[in-house]
Design a protein around this motif. Structure first.
Motif, PDB file in Angstrom:
ATOM      1  N   SER A  39      -5.617  -3.446   2.314  1.00  0.00           N
ATOM      2  CA  SER A  39      -3.580  -3.969   3.308  1.00  0.00           C
ATOM      3  C   SER A  39      -2.882  -2.995   3.318  1.00  0.00           C
ATOM      4  O   SER A  39      -2.792  -2.168   4.101  1.00  0.00           O
ATOM      5  CB  SER A  39      -3.196  -4.757   2.758  1.00  0.00           C
ATOM      6  OG  SER A  39      -2.836  -5.187   2.259  1.00  0.00           O
ATOM      7  N   VAL A  64       3.881  -7.622   8.986  1.00  0.00           N
ATOM      8  CA  VAL A  64       3.022  -9.244   8.649  1.00  0.00           C
ATOM      9  C   VAL A  64       1.904  -8.684   7.839  1.00  0.00           C
ATOM     10  O   VAL A  64       1.371  -9.532   6.657  1.00  0.00           O
ATOM     11  CB  VAL A  64       2.477 -10.383  10.024  1.00  0.00           C
ATOM     12  CG1 VAL A  64       1.866 -10.742   9.746  1.00  0.00           C
ATOM     13  CG2 VAL A  64       3.440 -10.291  10.899  1.00  0.00           C
ATOM     14  N   LEU A  68       0.268 -10.498   4.403  1.00  0.00           N
ATOM     15  CA  LEU A  68      -0.996 -11.090   4.301  1.00  0.00           C
ATOM     16  C   LEU A  68      -1.476 -10.532   3.195  1.00  0.00           C
ATOM     17  O   LEU A  68      -2.571 -11.246   2.762  1.00  0.00           O
ATOM     18  CB  LEU A  68      -1.590 -11.358   5.291  1.00  0.00           C
ATOM     19  CG  LEU A  68      -1.279 -11.985   6.187  1.00  0.00           C
ATOM     20  CD1 LEU A  68      -1.726 -12.615   8.126  1.00  0.00           C
ATOM     21  CD2 LEU A  68      -0.900 -13.351   6.533  1.00  0.00           C
ATOM     22  N   GLY A  72      -3.197 -13.352  -0.389  1.00  0.00           N
ATOM     23  CA  GLY A  72      -4.575 -12.773  -0.158  1.00  0.00           C
ATOM     24  C   GLY A  72      -4.777 -12.283  -1.463  1.00  0.00           C
ATOM     25  O   GLY A  72      -5.879 -12.415  -2.214  1.00  0.00           O
TER      26      GLY A  72
END
Length: 84
Positions: A39, A64, A68, A72
């Motif tokens: 990420s 974004v 997210l 997660g």
């Protein structure tokens, strides 16, 4: 090839490959670390690509992705926790 493209390629090879190895081969905690690494590297890669293009309107995409990725991680941590 511009400097931005070289930096993007270096981030992808130097960051995503270890993250994918952790996600594919590690235990549950290692997979969580790999998810966080993927990420973060993905967001940085997108930022470098956006800087190279000069399109500041695309900056919402890495934002974004970071949100997210955090969500997660919370879900994955919840699944790793003790079962009631």
């Amino acid at each position: 090839m511009s400097g931005w493209e070289i930096a993007t390629l270096a981030l992808l090879v130097g960051g995503m490959v270890p993250a994918l190895v952790l996600v594919a081969r590690g235990g549950p905690v290692d997979r969580l670390v790999g998810l966080e690494l993927a990420s973060a590297v993905g967001a940085l890669t997108l930022l470098v690509m956006i800087q190279g293009d000069g399109q500041s309107s695309y900056l919402i995409v890495p934002l974004v992705l970071v949100l997210l990725g955090f969500a997660g991680t919370l879900v994955y941590t919840r699944l790793l926790g003790p079962k009631p």
